[in-house]
Write an enzyme that holds these catalytic residues in place. Structure first.
Site, short mmCIF file in Angstrom:
data_model
loop_
_atom_site.label_atom_id
_atom_site.label_comp_id
_atom_site.label_asym_id
_atom_site.label_seq_id
_atom_site.Cartn_x
_atom_site.Cartn_y
_atom_site.Cartn_z
N LYS A 1 2.94 9.95 8.31
CA LYS A 1 2.13 9.66 9.49
C LYS A 1 2.60 10.25 10.83
O LYS A 1 2.11 11.29 11.23
CB LYS A 1 1.92 8.15 9.59
CG LYS A 1 1.07 7.64 8.41
CD LYS A 1 0.34 6.37 8.70
CE LYS A 1 -0.80 6.15 7.73
NZ LYS A 1 -0.47 5.38 6.53
N ASP B 1 9.16 2.39 1.77
CA ASP B 1 8.00 3.14 2.25
C ASP B 1 7.88 2.87 3.75
O ASP B 1 7.40 1.81 4.17
CB ASP B 1 6.75 2.68 1.49
CG ASP B 1 5.49 3.42 1.95
OD1 ASP B 1 5.52 4.01 3.05
OD2 ASP B 1 4.48 3.38 1.22
N PHE C 1 0.85 -1.19 0.00
CA PHE C 1 0.00 0.00 0.00
C PHE C 1 0.89 1.24 0.00
O PHE C 1 1.76 1.38 0.85
CB PHE C 1 -0.94 0.04 1.21
CG PHE C 1 -1.82 1.27 1.20
CD1 PHE C 1 -2.95 1.31 0.39
CD2 PHE C 1 -1.50 2.38 1.95
CE1 PHE C 1 -3.75 2.46 0.34
CE2 PHE C 1 -2.29 3.53 1.90
CZ PHE C 1 -3.42 3.57 1.09
C1 PLP Z 1 -0.76 5.61 5.12
C2 PLP Z 1 0.23 5.09 4.15
C3 PLP Z 1 0.45 5.73 2.92
C4 PLP Z 1 -0.37 6.91 2.45
O1 PLP Z 1 -0.27 8.02 3.26
P1 PLP Z 1 -1.32 9.22 3.09
O2 PLP Z 1 -0.83 10.25 4.05
O3 PLP Z 1 -2.68 8.67 3.43
O4 PLP Z 1 -1.27 9.67 1.68
C5 PLP Z 1 1.44 5.23 2.09
N1 PLP Z 1 2.17 4.16 2.45
C6 PLP Z 1 1.98 3.52 3.62
C7 PLP Z 1 2.83 2.34 3.96
C8 PLP Z 1 1.00 3.96 4.50
O5 PLP Z 1 0.79 3.29 5.64
#
Ligand code: PLP
Length: 412
Positions: free
Chosen positions: A251, A222, A135
């Site tokens: 986050k 990520d 994701f």
């Molecule tokens: C939450 C998340 C995203 C996206 O972040 P947003 O601030 O919602 O755009 C991307 N990668 C990972 C692993 C995430 O947990």
């Protein structure tokens, strides 16, 4: 006069299936709704408020900076942005930073770096290796990188330039390398969050690192969910003893103030030149000063170490409390990132947990309860999460057993 009161959210696009609860106040790991009912937060706004709600030091910094300066533009030097860039690079062993406002935007920057890296190497159509169940966000490029057909449906045509392989499977990466000579980067989460709290083995990550070195690919991690202490280390990749070429954060970096960062090193550090990328709000004095304060607090209180200890307590507690439960397939996690996989769709548990246990949880991939408590929880609160979850699962399976026909219908 209006005939009937419209529901308050009737003008909002239906992007979310929302719970009928609205919080007005928080403190640490606790929240209160408009009726004054107290709840225990085991998701921290999905890994955002790692230092808890209404942290007094962060609240004071926000108020002070709001009275000084919120925004000027990246046309000018921004002292707090430079400081946060310094801090993050030192902490993560990286060389350069780009600031934006969200996780998806941080990944967009990473994807653009990968394309620049490819073109610098004369690859006409550079491809990026991504993972099943990964994701990376909801913008079109990050949605295309995301490995979840349900989230992609309806938004075709997706962006080209991705090659997808199973997660934690090095043979699949070797195979992809042999098939596609135009791969230039890998984008991967050290622990898949939305993907159901799935851990890549340290050995796999090390082999991936050496494959990237051999082929000249950028290793892009990520760490939007795993970064900043969540897994019991500053960054998830440290458990494997590797270093990325590009790393994205968001986050927890602002503890609720929107901010994202893309960090780069080595061949990725100097790919961007003026005019090639940007963000109006990105890296503003408020967000960056809050980011610096978050790092101050995390460093002075050894928040990653705390997450490691509390994570062990949570995982052990859950494994004991749920041992032999007929619905539970697995309890797994790293630090305070924990998943409980059930043998059924358990999305109903989010509402049940709120109503019956006054506990905030999420469910991902339909059948995995995901826990991301604030990293500042105390041991009593961790034990409390275990107790409430055990009660929840007991009453939920009793309810299922009492209504087997309905359960079977729902499953059919
Ligand atoms: C939450 C998340 C995203 C996206 O972040 P947003 O601030 O919602 O755009 C991307 N990668 C990972 C692993 C995430 O947990």
């Amino acid at each position: 006069m209006q005939k009937a009161m419209q529901p308050l959210d009737s003008r909002l696009m239906k992007a979310y299936a929302r719970q009928p609860v609205s919080f007005v106040r928080g403190r640490g790991a606790r929240l209160w709704d408009e009726h004054g009912t107290e709840y225990l937060d085991a998701i921290a706004g999905v890994a955002v408020t790692s230092l808890g709600h209404a942290h007094p030091e962060i609240a004071a910094v926000i108020a002070e900076q709001a009275g000084l300066l919120l925004h000027t533009s990246n046309v000018f030097r921004i002292d707090w942005q430079e400081r946060l860039g310094q801090r993050l690079c030192a902490l993560a062993g990286m060389e350069t930073a780009f600031f934006c406002n969200s996780g998806a935007e941080a990944n967009e920057a990473a994807l653009k770096l990968a394309r620049l890296h490819g073109h610098r190497r004369q690859v006409a159509r550079p491809q990026i290796l991504v993972m099943d169940n990964g994701f990376h966000g909801r913008t079109l490029a990050t949605l295309s990188a995301t490995g979840n057909p349900a989230k992609q449906r309806g938004f075709e045509p997706l962006m080209p330039g991705f090659v997808r392989v199973p997660y934690d499977d090095i043979a699949a990466v070797h195979h992809a390398a042999a098939q596609h000579g135009d791969i230039v980067a890998v984008l991967i989460e050290p622990v898949q969050g939305e993907g159901g709290i799935r851990l890549a083995s340290p050995d796999y990550l090390r082999q991936l690192r050496s494959l990237c070195d051999r082929h000249g690919w950028l290793l892009m991690l990520d760490e939007i969910q795993t970064g900043l202490g969540r897994t019991g280390a500053w960054f998830g990749h440290q458990h494997a003893g590797i270093a990325p070429d590009v790393m994205t954060l968001a986050k927890a970096l602002g503890n609720g103030i929107p901010i994202g960062a893309c960090l780069a090193r080595g061949p990725a550090a100097d790919l961007i030149s003026p005019g090639q990328h940007g963000s109006t709000f990105g890296g503003n004095p408020l967000a960056c000063r809050v980011g610096c304060t978050v790092l101050d607090i995390m460093e002075s209180e050894d928040i990653p170490g705390r997450a490691r200890q509390l994570g062990r307590r949570l995982l052990n507690g859950l494994q004991q409390a749920l041992h032999g439960h007929p619905d539970v397939l697995a309890v797994r996690g790293q630090g305070l990132m924990v998943g409980i996989e059930l043998n059924r769709n358990c999305q109903d548990l989010v509402g049940r947990a709120l109503a019956q246990q006054r506990l905030l949880i999420t469910v991902t991939r339909e059948s995995t309860i995901r826990l991301l408590p604030p990293l500042i929880c105390d041991e009593r609160q961790i034990d409390d999460i275990v107790t409430r979850l055990a009660c929840l699962l007991e009453s939920a399976s009793a309810a299922q057993a009492g209504a087997p026909a309905a359960g079977q219908l729902a499953a059919a």
